[in-house]
Write a protein that holds these residues in place. Structure first.
Motif, PDB file in Angstrom:
ATOM      1  N   MET A   1     -27.367 -26.459 -21.972  1.00  0.00           N
ATOM      2  CA  MET A   1     -27.620 -25.114 -21.521  1.00  0.00           C
ATOM      3  C   MET A   1     -28.757 -24.769 -20.938  1.00  0.00           C
ATOM      4  N   LEU A   2     -28.731 -23.920 -19.962  1.00  0.00           N
ATOM      5  CA  LEU A   2     -30.155 -23.646 -19.313  1.00  0.00           C
ATOM      6  C   LEU A   2     -31.126 -23.369 -20.081  1.00  0.00           C
ATOM      7  N   LYS A   3     -30.809 -22.467 -21.129  1.00  0.00           N
ATOM      8  CA  LYS A   3     -32.182 -22.084 -22.094  1.00  0.00           C
ATOM      9  C   LYS A   3     -32.746 -23.197 -22.669  1.00  0.00           C
ATOM     10  N   GLU A   4     -31.976 -24.286 -23.090  1.00  0.00           N
ATOM     11  CA  GLU A   4     -32.836 -25.529 -23.672  1.00  0.00           C
ATOM     12  C   GLU A   4     -33.207 -26.157 -22.621  1.00  0.00           C
ATOM     13  N   LYS A   5     -32.720 -26.454 -21.506  1.00  0.00           N
ATOM     14  CA  LYS A   5     -33.652 -26.903 -20.474  1.00  0.00           C
ATOM     15  C   LYS A   5     -35.016 -26.684 -20.028  1.00  0.00           C
ATOM     16  N   ILE A   6     -34.995 -25.021 -20.231  1.00  0.00           N
ATOM     17  CA  ILE A   6     -36.256 -24.097 -19.821  1.00  0.00           C
ATOM     18  C   ILE A   6     -36.979 -24.676 -20.996  1.00  0.00           C
ATOM     19  N   GLU A   7     -36.614 -24.304 -22.303  1.00  0.00           N
ATOM     20  CA  GLU A   7     -37.557 -24.508 -23.352  1.00  0.00           C
ATOM     21  C   GLU A   7     -38.185 -25.982 -23.750  1.00  0.00           C
ATOM     22  N   LYS A   8     -37.442 -27.000 -22.887  1.00  0.00           N
ATOM     23  CA  LYS A   8     -37.884 -28.248 -23.428  1.00  0.00           C
ATOM     24  C   LYS A   8     -39.079 -28.529 -22.311  1.00  0.00           C
ATOM     25  N   HIS A   9     -39.240 -27.540 -21.097  1.00  0.00           N
ATOM     26  CA  HIS A   9     -40.498 -28.028 -20.090  1.00  0.00           C
ATOM     27  C   HIS A   9     -41.514 -27.053 -20.309  1.00  0.00           C
ATOM     28  N   LEU A  10     -41.358 -25.964 -21.420  1.00  0.00           N
ATOM     29  CA  LEU A  10     -42.396 -24.647 -21.325  1.00  0.00           C
ATOM     30  C   LEU A  10     -43.778 -25.399 -21.422  1.00  0.00           C
ATOM     31  N   LEU A  11     -43.904 -26.095 -22.343  1.00  0.00           N
ATOM     32  CA  LEU A  11     -45.080 -26.534 -22.799  1.00  0.00           C
ATOM     33  C   LEU A  11     -46.072 -27.443 -21.772  1.00  0.00           C
ATOM     34  N   GLU A  12     -45.243 -27.896 -20.611  1.00  0.00           N
ATOM     35  CA  GLU A  12     -45.939 -28.568 -19.568  1.00  0.00           C
ATOM     36  C   GLU A  12     -46.488 -27.496 -18.486  1.00  0.00           C
ATOM     37  N   VAL A  13     -46.441 -26.339 -18.874  1.00  0.00           N
ATOM     38  CA  VAL A  13     -47.025 -25.366 -17.707  1.00  0.00           C
ATOM     39  C   VAL A  13     -48.153 -24.261 -18.443  1.00  0.00           C
ATOM     40  N   GLN A  14     -48.935 -23.609 -17.506  1.00  0.00           N
ATOM     41  CA  GLN A  14     -49.694 -22.573 -18.029  1.00  0.00           C
ATOM     42  C   GLN A  14     -49.042 -21.381 -18.425  1.00  0.00           C
ATOM     43  N   LYS A  15     -49.392 -20.576 -19.446  1.00  0.00           N
ATOM     44  CA  LYS A  15     -48.661 -19.482 -19.742  1.00  0.00           C
ATOM     45  C   LYS A  15     -47.222 -19.382 -19.943  1.00  0.00           C
ATOM     46  N   PRO A  16     -46.791 -20.440 -20.698  1.00  0.00           N
ATOM     47  CA  PRO A  16     -45.273 -20.200 -20.790  1.00  0.00           C
ATOM     48  C   PRO A  16     -44.485 -19.313 -21.352  1.00  0.00           C
ATOM     49  N   SER A  17     -45.209 -18.096 -21.997  1.00  0.00           N
ATOM     50  CA  SER A  17     -44.591 -17.024 -22.018  1.00  0.00           C
ATOM     51  C   SER A  17     -44.067 -16.219 -21.004  1.00  0.00           C
ATOM     52  N   ARG A  18     -44.636 -16.504 -19.750  1.00  0.00           N
ATOM     53  CA  ARG A  18     -44.287 -15.958 -18.392  1.00  0.00           C
ATOM     54  C   ARG A  18     -42.665 -15.949 -18.194  1.00  0.00           C
ATOM     55  N   TYR A  19     -42.050 -17.063 -18.723  1.00  0.00           N
ATOM     56  CA  TYR A  19     -40.910 -17.549 -18.415  1.00  0.00           C
ATOM     57  C   TYR A  19     -39.657 -17.474 -19.527  1.00  0.00           C
TER      58      TYR A  19
END
Length: 612
Positions: A1-19
């Motif tokens: 699912m798209l949600k799982e794909k998004i969450e998998k990479h959130l810690l790779e970026v600044q301010k993940p709560s934006r996304y």
């Protein structure tokens, strides 16, 4: 699912709560009960877009309808965009985390010309054809835009299906209602656009074509059969009864304006000849003081914010400013809520107003003088005298302030070196005033901050006909100002003239700029309003590749009888009035504000009532 794909990479970026969405106040609906989905896109980062009041209003208003779902979408930062492209993550909406390419409407709010390449980048990330002509005839993916920049939408015309002129509270829902009905009937995109064009305030650019003279100016506009020749903007007539949200989405992360915001009025009475907002938001309309107080209480209680800002073009022009502030302070002081009062005027600043401000603001005061000499302030119709400027500073100094910030513009019509030197001389006189006051703040030196923006002539202002100074002229004036400042008590800041040049080209340009914007984006341009991202060299390459001379739009005078790219759009102020005001400016004469005397701008006749 798209949600799982998004969450998998959130810690790779600044301010993940934006996304990730899920903020308090965000609206989640059952997709099975939704007839129309609307992606409200802001072509800048989450931090900036979440501060925008218009998005908050239209988001909540649309979601009041049970069968419509408005969701938010922002331009991803460079780091997350790279993750998205590497991992086939399409641009998605924050509420559902669904790709926006599956939505009925993809709507953009256009607040600033230098966000245009971000629109193209977001459409590309979404997997939506960038050019409107390349989209299918199916009734889906309607790309729509509103906001101040659409008063001249021609540089974006090839990319959008619909532009909304003016205020969107009523017309947005009318367009969505029409879409919902025609979608049920199985109508095509073209059928829908033909009917949408009949709604007041709706401009469908594909029904309008332009031809040009050998000198590059517009020869004529051809209108498709059935489309209106003139498109008039929409306005909300009664601010007290107009919709205002009882709740805001409260971000997990800090944003640019992290506070509740209450709109107190729309429009402006002043008629400053450089100010686009002052003309395109006419007529002047204000909320009753009690309405402002009630909306403030409601928002603060529902969101938990401990700061509220009063939003307007000129807050101190509200006819009930003193009783309104008294009532607001009774509430905010008792609840320990900070009240922010932007948009103060030099000519109605008083000791009583200062006493109220001191209860809520401890930092320096900011005023817009705009011109360094009285002659130039008369040219731009600022209607502020040096005596009023000095009196305002005296009130501030006697009230305990020792820092004042003054806004000016550089490159204004008829400006001379004497006007530039006048900025420094005015600042010196304010310093002398400070030390002449016996009860000034003790133990502190005075600090005068001068901020100089480069003048950008904008459509629907009396200065829309004016050329912008060349980069060399602005750089000469910037150096002259710095050389004229002889004390460390005065600090000077100014804008990059290369940025201002692009801004005026996009503001006053025609449909031939669509390919320039596309070319610049393909060369890597995006986030052009951000200094670290702005690629002036790439923009110059794009103009050259497309055979466009920037001086044609930026540095030549537009003639009074010339067909302008925005002449078929009616923002209620007549072109005859703008010409008259332009001529008056070159005579260094002023026009009284609207409360003192009607200047005949044409708005009152078109809305069917007196403005005051």
């Amino acid at each position: 699912m798209l949600k799982e794909k998004i969450e998998k990479h959130l810690l790779e970026v600044q301010k993940p709560s934006r996304y990730i969405g899920g903020e308090v106040g965000s609206i989640i609906k059952d997709k099975s009960r939704i007839d129309v989905r609307f992606a409200f896109c802001f072509p800048d980062t989450y931090d900036i877009g979440m501060s925008h009041l218009g998005m908050k209003i239209l988001y909540s208003l649309t979601n009041e309808r049970e069968n419509y779902w408005c969701e938010r979408c922002f331009a991803p930062g460079e780091d997350f965009e790279a993750v998205m492209r590497e991992n086939d993550i399409p641009l998605y909406a924050l509420e559902s985390l669904d790709p926006i390419k599956d939505f009925d409407f993809i709507g953009f709010t256009m607040q600033y010309e230098l966000s245009y390449t971000n629109v193209l980048n977001m459409l590309d990330l979404a997997g939506i054809p960038i050019y409107a002509k390349d989209r299918t005839d199916e009734l889906t993916q309607i790309v729509i835009a509103g906001g101040p920049c659409v008063c001249n939408p021609e540089p974006l015309a090839d990319f959008f299906d619909i532009f909304i002129l003016g205020e969107g509270e009523e017309v947005n829902l009318e367009v969505i209602d029409l879409y919902a009905d025609m979608k049920k009937q199985g109508a095509s995109r073209l059928d829908f656009l033909r009917k949408a064009a009949q709604i007041e305030g709706v401009y469908v650019p594909q029904f309008y074509t332009f031809s040009y003279k050998p000198d590059g100016t517009i020869e004529k506009m051809t209108v498709a059969e059935g489309a209106p020749e003139i498109i008039r903007k929409r306005i909300i007539r009664d601010m007290d009864s107009s919709y205002y949200p009882k709740n805001f989405v409260v971000p997990f992360t800090e944003i640019v304006q992290d506070r509740a915001s209450v709109e107190v009025l729309r429009g402006c009475i002043r008629g400053c000849r450089f100010c686009q907002a002052g003309f395109i938001y006419r007529p002047f309309r204000e909320k009753h003081a009690d309405t402002v107080v009630n909306e403030t209480k409601c928002l603060c209680e529902n969101t938990g914010y401990d700061e509220v800002s009063l939003a307007s073009l000129s807050t101190s022009d509200h006819s009930e400013i003193d009783p309104m502030l008294t009532k607001l302070l009774d509430y905010t002081v008792s609840e320990r809520i900070n009240l922010s009062l932007p948009s103060l005027r030099v000519d109605n600043f008083s000791e009583s107003l200062l006493e109220k401000i001191k209860k809520v603001r401890k930092s320096g005061l900011t005023f817009a003088a705009e011109g360094g000499t009285q002659r130039l302030r008369d040219v731009i119709n600022k209607n502020v005298s040096e005596e009023e400027i000095m009196n305002t500073c005296r009130i501030a100094f006697e009230g305990g302030y020792s820092a004042v910030k003054l806004y000016f513009m550089m490159g204004l019509p008829t400006e001379t070196d004497e006007d530039i030197v006048g900025i420094a001389e005015l600042a010196n006189r304010i310093i002398d005033l400070f030390y002449s006051i016996e009860n000034r703040p003790k133990g502190r030196g005075v600090q005068i901050s001068i901020s100089c923006a480069t003048f950008v002539p904008k459509p629907f202002t009396p200065f829309q006909f004016e050329p912008q100074d060349t980069r060399e002229m602005i750089e000469h004036k910037q150096k002259l100002l710095l050389d004229s400042v002889k004390t460390k008590k005065i600090k000077v800041s100014y804008h990059d003239p290369n940025v201002s040049q692009l801004e005026v080209v996009l503001a006053k340009g025609d449909r031939r700029l669509c390919d320039v914007i596309y070319t610049a984006w393909k060369k890597g341009c995006k986030f052009d309003s951000w200094e670290e991202h702005y690629r002036y060299d790439k923009w110059l390459e794009a103009f050259k590749d497309c055979g466009i001379d920037t001086a044609f739009y930026a540095n030549r005078r537009f003639e009074y009888d010339e067909i302008l790219p925005w002449d078929h759009l009616d923002y209620l102020v007549t072109k005859e009035f703008l010409i008259r005001e332009n001529k008056t400016a070159h005579q260094s004469k002023t026009t009284p504000n609207c409360r003192l005397r009607c200047s005949g701008c044409g708005v009152n006749k078109k809305v069917g009532r007196e403005c005051f």
